[in-house]
Design a protein around this motif. Structure first.
Motif, PDB file in Angstrom:
ATOM      1  N   LEU A 241       0.817  -1.220   0.000  1.00 35.97           N
ATOM      2  CA  LEU A 241       0.000   0.000   0.000  1.00 35.97           C
ATOM      3  C   LEU A 241       0.848   1.267   0.000  1.00 35.97           C
ATOM      4  O   LEU A 241       0.338   2.358   0.222  1.00 35.97           O
ATOM      5  CB  LEU A 241      -0.934  -0.009   1.218  1.00 35.97           C
ATOM      6  N   GLY A 242       2.170   1.121  -0.235  1.00 38.53           N
ATOM      7  CA  GLY A 242       3.019   2.300  -0.386  1.00 38.53           C
ATOM      8  C   GLY A 242       3.856   2.654   0.807  1.00 38.53           C
ATOM      9  O   GLY A 242       4.602   3.640   0.780  1.00 38.53           O
ATOM     10  N   GLY A 243       3.758   1.897   1.907  1.00 44.73           N
ATOM     11  CA  GLY A 243       4.549   2.189   3.099  1.00 44.73           C
ATOM     12  C   GLY A 243       5.970   1.660   2.976  1.00 44.73           C
ATOM     13  O   GLY A 243       6.340   0.985   2.008  1.00 44.73           O
ATOM     14  N   ILE A 244       6.799   1.976   3.985  1.00 40.46           N
ATOM     15  CA  ILE A 244       8.175   1.480   4.061  1.00 40.46           C
ATOM     16  C   ILE A 244       8.358   0.888   5.453  1.00 40.46           C
ATOM     17  O   ILE A 244       8.077   1.550   6.457  1.00 40.46           O
ATOM     18  CB  ILE A 244       9.202   2.613   3.817  1.00 40.46           C
ATOM     19  N   ASN A 245       8.820  -0.359   5.532  1.00 34.51           N
ATOM     20  CA  ASN A 245       8.926  -1.039   6.833  1.00 34.51           C
ATOM     21  C   ASN A 245      10.126  -0.565   7.641  1.00 34.51           C
ATOM     22  O   ASN A 245      10.008  -0.204   8.794  1.00 34.51           O
ATOM     23  CB  ASN A 245       8.993  -2.551   6.629  1.00 34.51           C
ATOM     24  N   THR A 246      11.296  -0.619   7.046  1.00 33.36           N
ATOM     25  CA  THR A 246      12.518  -0.197   7.732  1.00 33.36           C
ATOM     26  C   THR A 246      13.523   0.270   6.694  1.00 33.36           C
ATOM     27  O   THR A 246      13.415  -0.111   5.517  1.00 33.36           O
ATOM     28  CB  THR A 246      13.111  -1.356   8.559  1.00 33.36           C
ATOM     29  N   VAL A 247      14.487   1.086   7.112  1.00 29.91           N
ATOM     30  CA  VAL A 247      15.544   1.554   6.203  1.00 29.91           C
ATOM     31  C   VAL A 247      16.881   1.377   6.906  1.00 29.91           C
ATOM     32  O   VAL A 247      16.962   1.407   8.138  1.00 29.91           O
ATOM     33  CB  VAL A 247      15.354   3.038   5.789  1.00 29.91           C
ATOM     34  N   PRO A 248      17.956   1.189   6.127  1.00 25.51           N
ATOM     35  CA  PRO A 248      19.271   1.148   6.761  1.00 25.51           C
ATOM     36  C   PRO A 248      19.646   2.549   7.253  1.00 25.51           C
ATOM     37  O   PRO A 248      19.372   3.544   6.568  1.00 25.51           O
ATOM     38  CB  PRO A 248      20.200   0.674   5.642  1.00 25.51           C
ATOM     39  N   ASP A 249      20.211   2.643   8.442  1.00 26.21           N
ATOM     40  CA  ASP A 249      20.610   3.940   8.975  1.00 26.21           C
ATOM     41  C   ASP A 249      21.712   4.526   8.101  1.00 26.21           C
ATOM     42  O   ASP A 249      22.673   3.817   7.756  1.00 26.21           O
ATOM     43  CB  ASP A 249      21.117   3.768  10.408  1.00 26.21           C
ATOM     44  N   PRO A 250      21.585   5.800   7.693  1.00 24.77           N
ATOM     45  CA  PRO A 250      22.573   6.397   6.775  1.00 24.77           C
ATOM     46  C   PRO A 250      24.010   6.251   7.264  1.00 24.77           C
ATOM     47  O   PRO A 250      24.919   6.070   6.455  1.00 24.77           O
ATOM     48  CB  PRO A 250      22.148   7.865   6.720  1.00 24.77           C
ATOM     49  N   SER A 251      24.220   6.291   8.573  1.00 15.77           N
ATOM     50  CA  SER A 251      25.590   6.220   9.090  1.00 15.77           C
ATOM     51  C   SER A 251      26.264   4.882   8.794  1.00 15.77           C
ATOM     52  O   SER A 251      27.490   4.792   8.736  1.00 15.77           O
ATOM     53  CB  SER A 251      25.588   6.465  10.604  1.00 15.77           C
TER      54      SER A 251
ATOM     55  N   ALA B 280      14.993   1.317  -0.060  1.00 13.70           N
ATOM     56  CA  ALA B 280      14.080   0.400   0.634  1.00 13.70           C
ATOM     57  C   ALA B 280      12.759   0.204  -0.099  1.00 13.70           C
ATOM     58  O   ALA B 280      12.059  -0.774   0.125  1.00 13.70           O
ATOM     59  CB  ALA B 280      13.797   0.910   2.046  1.00 13.70           C
ATOM     60  N   LYS B 281      12.394   1.143  -0.982  1.00 11.38           N
ATOM     61  CA  LYS B 281      11.100   1.078  -1.687  1.00 11.38           C
ATOM     62  C   LYS B 281      11.392   0.775  -3.162  1.00 11.38           C
ATOM     63  O   LYS B 281      12.094   1.546  -3.831  1.00 11.38           O
ATOM     64  CB  LYS B 281      10.374   2.409  -1.547  1.00 11.38           C
ATOM     65  N   TYR B 282      10.855  -0.343  -3.662  1.00  7.53           N
ATOM     66  CA  TYR B 282      11.204  -0.835  -5.001  1.00  7.53           C
ATOM     67  C   TYR B 282       9.986  -0.937  -5.904  1.00  7.53           C
ATOM     68  O   TYR B 282       8.861  -1.130  -5.436  1.00  7.53           O
ATOM     69  CB  TYR B 282      11.874  -2.213  -4.889  1.00  7.53           C
ATOM     70  N   ILE B 283      10.239  -0.791  -7.203  1.00 11.92           N
ATOM     71  CA  ILE B 283       9.209  -1.043  -8.214  1.00 11.92           C
ATOM     72  C   ILE B 283       9.775  -2.040  -9.229  1.00 11.92           C
ATOM     73  O   ILE B 283      10.987  -2.290  -9.250  1.00 11.92           O
ATOM     74  CB  ILE B 283       8.765   0.255  -8.931  1.00 11.92           C
TER      75      ILE B 283
ATOM     76  N   CYS C  81      21.028  -6.942   1.922  1.00  8.15           N
ATOM     77  CA  CYS C  81      20.380  -8.206   2.304  1.00  8.15           C
ATOM     78  C   CYS C  81      19.476  -8.018   3.521  1.00  8.15           C
ATOM     79  O   CYS C  81      18.757  -8.942   3.906  1.00  8.15           O
ATOM     80  CB  CYS C  81      21.434  -9.278   2.602  1.00  8.15           C
ATOM     81  N   HIS C  82      19.500  -6.819   4.137  1.00  4.36           N
ATOM     82  CA  HIS C  82      18.706  -6.555   5.340  1.00  4.36           C
ATOM     83  C   HIS C  82      17.461  -5.720   5.072  1.00  4.36           C
ATOM     84  O   HIS C  82      16.728  -5.392   6.011  1.00  4.36           O
ATOM     85  CB  HIS C  82      19.563  -5.840   6.398  1.00  4.36           C
ATOM     86  N   VAL C  83      17.215  -5.315   3.819  1.00  8.11           N
ATOM     87  CA  VAL C  83      16.059  -4.443   3.549  1.00  8.11           C
ATOM     88  C   VAL C  83      14.948  -5.194   2.806  1.00  8.11           C
ATOM     89  O   VAL C  83      14.091  -4.580   2.180  1.00  8.11           O
ATOM     90  CB  VAL C  83      16.471  -3.163   2.763  1.00  8.11           C
ATOM     91  N   TYR C  84      14.966  -6.512   2.903  1.00  7.13           N
ATOM     92  CA  TYR C  84      13.916  -7.322   2.290  1.00  7.13           C
ATOM     93  C   TYR C  84      12.654  -7.174   3.127  1.00  7.13           C
ATOM     94  O   TYR C  84      12.615  -7.545   4.313  1.00  7.13           O
ATOM     95  CB  TYR C  84      14.379  -8.777   2.231  1.00  7.13           C
ATOM     96  N   ALA C  85      11.608  -6.602   2.527  1.00  2.00           N
ATOM     97  CA  ALA C  85      10.443  -6.144   3.289  1.00  2.00           C
ATOM     98  C   ALA C  85       9.627  -7.264   3.919  1.00  2.00           C
ATOM     99  O   ALA C  85       8.883  -7.029   4.864  1.00  2.00           O
ATOM    100  CB  ALA C  85       9.540  -5.305   2.379  1.00  2.00           C
TER     101      ALA C  85
END
Length: 903
Positions: free
Chosen positions: A600-610, A654-657, A824-828
């Motif tokens: 539905l367009g949300g994002i679960n988690t993202v890698p911290d930029p640091s 984190a958000k893919y099409i 490998c850690h951003v698989y929703a």
């Protein structure tokens, strides 16, 4: 990877040797070493050290020159490898033993290698006639003659391999052929003794009967691989499906009826509908059988005959004309030949390759026949149970296999001067990378988390970007009310609403809940259901989400739901099996909501930029792409291959099409990559400009990391020559000035990691997530590494093999290894790291989902081979079929194109 059996022979100029000359191949002049991919810039240093074993064993390289011969059977079409091996065996042992001393090695196809030059005279070529005796009729023997011509095409100096592993020699045809020769040497002994496929052979020491006329046999894979400064033999266990031995009648009955014993009368013509005959024919075609009364030449067993198809009439009703001109039924012919009547004259017959029709009761299936057909879907669990072994057990099994391989006892290995250290697997110093820090949304008790061995949990955490309120949604139930009553449905609804609230999503009560009979038109019912939700909505908007409850075995319903939602109406759909969601625990609903949020367009988690600056540098906006191709099942003629390209549209990767296409069957390179990548790039720029509010000129990427799945080492050059130019053209067309890195991610290899000490292993006995190796077993000259990015669950984990083919970004090994590990850690869909970067994993899923782009009401069959009539149409017919598939391939609905519908 060296070419498979049947790889091209190295020839002199003009395609063959000149008269009276021999052609030395290999030693290059000068110090210029070229590579297909990027030369290794250095070695990684990040992470803590870990001592591991790898299932590779060192071997010496032969010192003498190896003589390479081309094998041609001028009068024959392509023969089975087993028959070819038999022909060459007879040639060396019986026809010309004085010429073949010591014996040469053969790959079953085109290549023969000898440690001394064969005495063929000035022409370096000689033709032989080999007679193999086989029985074509009961009680009769005929000898079949095969002409074999051997022609010397090259001399291979193994010094090229010494130079190659030292990094002083290009990976050219000389190296490829030398590696091929060594592979043929180590495989010669077992292929003469055991059932085999290209690189594995199988023994009856460990077997398992899984029903349906199928047995599983344990086998051993072996392959000579170059390392850094050393040559290795990579050894692993493998599994093959075998036809069960015994009477052909019992094998057929078991296939048709499973473990329920049935009377042979089930195979009578009058009891077999055409569809059952076709199904049985697909199973037994290609099987080798021995027939009663068949005998071989003195001292040799009879040669089995290959079943081509099944007859459509019984033995008593199938008449043929004898050599004398009379007419006789198959049943009467065998009654005379065997001096007794058939037990089952009403049964259908098997037609063998020669055209002869043999009653099933006279056919016996000899043991050790590999079933080279697609695995039946109901046998997957049995195969996995048999093939899955914990790391310690797997390594022990591999070491037991060394006794079967017996390199020290092989006359071929000894004669070629190879010495294999089979006492100890290779000890390697690996590193364990630091995992990325993951960021969750506002309101989380713990806004950031560092995974532990590739795992973390969602307790007290909110999604990074939860989707907006879910107000218009419905639950359509395709299960019976008896199996899924209203109390159970209300429990599921409550579980979903509570699970959504826990992660920050507002989900109201469903607009509509109803039962529908799956026997009726599913798409009509879905449209009727969706329209009812639309009409109930105050804002007169279509439903945001449709949740479908499916019965067991509801794969067809699933396809219908996905086609309706993804292609026709653009409505997000979430399917749940009734057996899983009924009385489910909160963890089940949490996993389902991971999917719903991104759909539905949300994002679960993202890698911290640091922790992943290479991905999140605001001055170098990055798009990560994953690409894959899947091919039709073995034996499926005229079915298309499917391609996919997935890319992120956000700044956090984190958000893919996704884009997907149908293309020519079994074509590995992606034909439409230009259009697909152009679409992804445009969506990336649009999202960053409209949603992330980046300036128009700063919304396009400056860096593209292109991960390509599913290509073998022999196809790396094609990726650079055919796919990379399409990606560059798309960038040029859109005026995107981006630096490109191309990395191939390989999963189809047999390298495995084993912890040396139990204290270094995770709970499953595997090496910890983040274990990386880029020394010793890696490529001697090219930029590659093995990364095991996921924690173990069952069996032995498989590391992914990353090969860098092109790199304008000039990544260091540490940067690319940590970036790949982070992805490998951003698989929703899970709160675990996965085995390959998320965009590659998504591309794999999108390829599998490509079948959902065809209207299921038209009953598309992607698994079985076409019938004989369509196969007979030839290549023109196949072109027609491909065009038919491409025209019927429906694009995604515009609303779904910008969402993660595939999660």
């Amino acid at each position: 990877m060296p070419p498979r059996a049947g790889g091209p022979a190295i020839r002199g100029r003009g395609g063959g040797p000149s008269r009276g000359t021999s052609i030395p191949v290999g030693l290059t002049s000068g110090g210029h070493v070229t590579t297909v991919g990027v030369k290794r810039p250095s070695y990684g240093t990040g992470g803590r050290e870990l001592n591991i074993f790898v299932n590779s064993f060192t071997t010496t390289i032969p010192e003498g020159v190896i003589h390479h011969y081309d094998v041609i059977s001028p009068s024959e079409k392509t023969l089975p490898a087993r028959l070819n091996m038999d022909i060459i065996k007879q040639l060396q042992l019986r026809i010309a033993p004085e010429i073949f001393t010591p014996r040469a090695v053969y790959d079953g196809r085109k290549n023969l290698f000898a440690i001394r030059e064969l005495p063929f005279g000035e022409d370096h070529t000689q033709e032989f006639e080999v007679r193999l005796t086989e029985a074509t009729e009961p009680s009769s023997r005929t000898a079949k003659s095969y002409k074999v011509r051997l022609t010397k095409v090259a001399e291979i100096n193994p010094e090229v391999l010494q130079r190659f592993i030292r990094g002083e020699q290009s990976h050219d045809n000389a190296v490829l052929t030398a590696i091929t020769a060594l592979n043929v040497v180590i495989r010669m002994e077992p292929t003469m003794t055991y059932p085999f496929n290209v690189r594995s052979f199988f023994t009856s020491q460990e077997t398992k009967d899984i029903g349906g006329g199928i047995q599983l046999w344990r086998g051993y894979f072996q392959s000579v691989r170059p390392g850094i400064g050393q040559m290795f033999i990579n050894i692993d266990i493998s599994t093959a499906m075998m036809y069960k031995s015994g009477s052909l009648i019992s094998v057929c009955l078991e296939f048709m009826c499973g473990s329920n014993p049935q009377h042979p009368s089930m195979l009578y013509k009058q009891n077999l509908p055409e569809r059952d005959i076709l199904r049985l024919q697909r199973f037994v075609s290609g099987i080798r059988v021995l027939t009663e009364g068949q005998s071989g030449p003195a001292g040799r067993p009879p040669v089995p005959r290959v079943v081509k198809k099944l007859t459509r009439v019984s033995a008593k009703d199938d008449f043929f004309t004898t050599r004398e001109g009379g007419r006789i039924s198959v049943a009467d012919y065998f009654r005379q030949a065997l001096n007794r009547p058939l037990r089952f004259p009403d049964m259908i017959c098997a037609e063998v390759g020669s055209g002869a029709k043999i009653p099933l009761e006279l056919c016996t299936v000899p043991p050790g026949q590999i079933m080279k057909k697609q695995m039946p879907s109901d046998k997957t669990k049995d195969v996995l149970d048999f093939a899955t072994k914990r790391p310690r057990d797997r390594l022990q099994s591999i070491q037991r296999g060394l006794g079967v391989l017996a390199y020290g006892q092989s006359e071929y290995v000894r004669q070629f001067g190879m010495r294999v250290d089979s006492t100890n697997p290779k000890h390697v110093r690996a590193r364990v990378l630091q995992p990325p820090t993951l960021r969750y949304g506002p309101g989380s008790k713990q806004p950031t988390i560092v995974p532990n061995n590739g795992s973390w949990n969602m307790i007290s955490k909110k999604f990074y970007k939860p989707t907006g309120p879910i107000k218009r949604w419905g639950m359509i139930v395709f299960e019976t009310e008896r199996r899924m009553d209203w109390d159970a449905i209300n429990e599921v609804i409550a579980g979903l609403i509570k699970g959504c609230a826990d992660v920050g999503i507002q989900m109201g009560s469903p607009s509509l809940v109803d039962y529908y009979n799956p026997q009726f038109n599913i798409q009509t019912n879905l449209t009727k259901f969706g329209t009812a939700i639309f009409q109930k909505a105050l804002d007169r908007q279509p439903p945001q989400l449709l949740v479908a409850i499916l019965p067991e075995g509801g794969n067809d319903i699933y396809t219908e739901v996905k086609f309706w939602g993804d292609v026709q109406k653009g409505v997000a759909t979430q399917c749940m099996k009734s057996s899983k969601c009924r009385r489910a625990k909160p963890q089940y609903f949490a996993n389902v909501i991971l999917k719903i949020n991104v759909k539905l367009g949300g994002i679960n988690t993202v890698p911290d930029p640091s922790s992943v600056s290479a991905l999140t540098d605001p001055h170098m906006p990055t798009i990560v792409m994953g690409a894959d191709v899947i091919h039709p099942a073995p034996g499926a003629i005229g079915k298309p291959s499917f391609t996919s390209l997935v890319g992120n549209v956000d700044s956090d990767s984190a958000k893919y099409i996704a884009e997907s296409r149908a293309q020519t069957s079994r074509q590995e390179m992606i034909a439409d990559l230009y259009d697909m990548s152009k679409s992804i790039l445009m969506n990336y720029g649009s999202y960053r400009h409209k949603v992330e509010k980046k300036a128009q000129g700063a919304s396009m990427p400056k860096r593209i990391i292109f991960y390509r799945d599913g290509v073998s080492e022999g196809q790396f050059k094609q990726v650079l020559e055919q796919e990379l130019p399409q990606l560059k053209r798309a960038c040029q067309e859109l005026q995107v000035d981006a630096k490109i890195t191309v990395v191939v991610v390989g999963k189809r290899h047999h390298v495995r990691f084993f912890p040396q000490n139990e204290r270094d292993a995770d709970k499953s006995g595997n090496c910890p997530a983040g274990t990386v190796v880029d020394t010793e077993i890696a490529h001697p000259t090219e930029f590659d590494f093995y990364l095991q990015s996921h924690g173990g669950l069952l069996g032995t984990s498989r590391p992914a093999h990353y090969s860098v083919l092109y790199d304008e970004n000039k990544f260091t090994p540490d940067a690319l290894q940590s970036l790949s590990f982070a992805l490998c850690h951003v698989y929703a869909r899970s709160t675990r790291s996965v085995s390959i970067p998320a965009p590659v994993y998504y591309a794999d899923i999108v390829c599998s989902r490509a079948r959902n782009h065809f209207d299921p009401q038209e009953k598309w069959d992607f698994l079985s081979s076409d019938d004989a009539a369509s196969s007979a149409r030839g290549s023109a017919g196949l072109t027609d079929t491909l065009e038919k598939f491409q025209q019927a391939f429906k694009p995604l609905h515009s609303l779904q194109k910008v969402l993660m519908y595939f999660s």
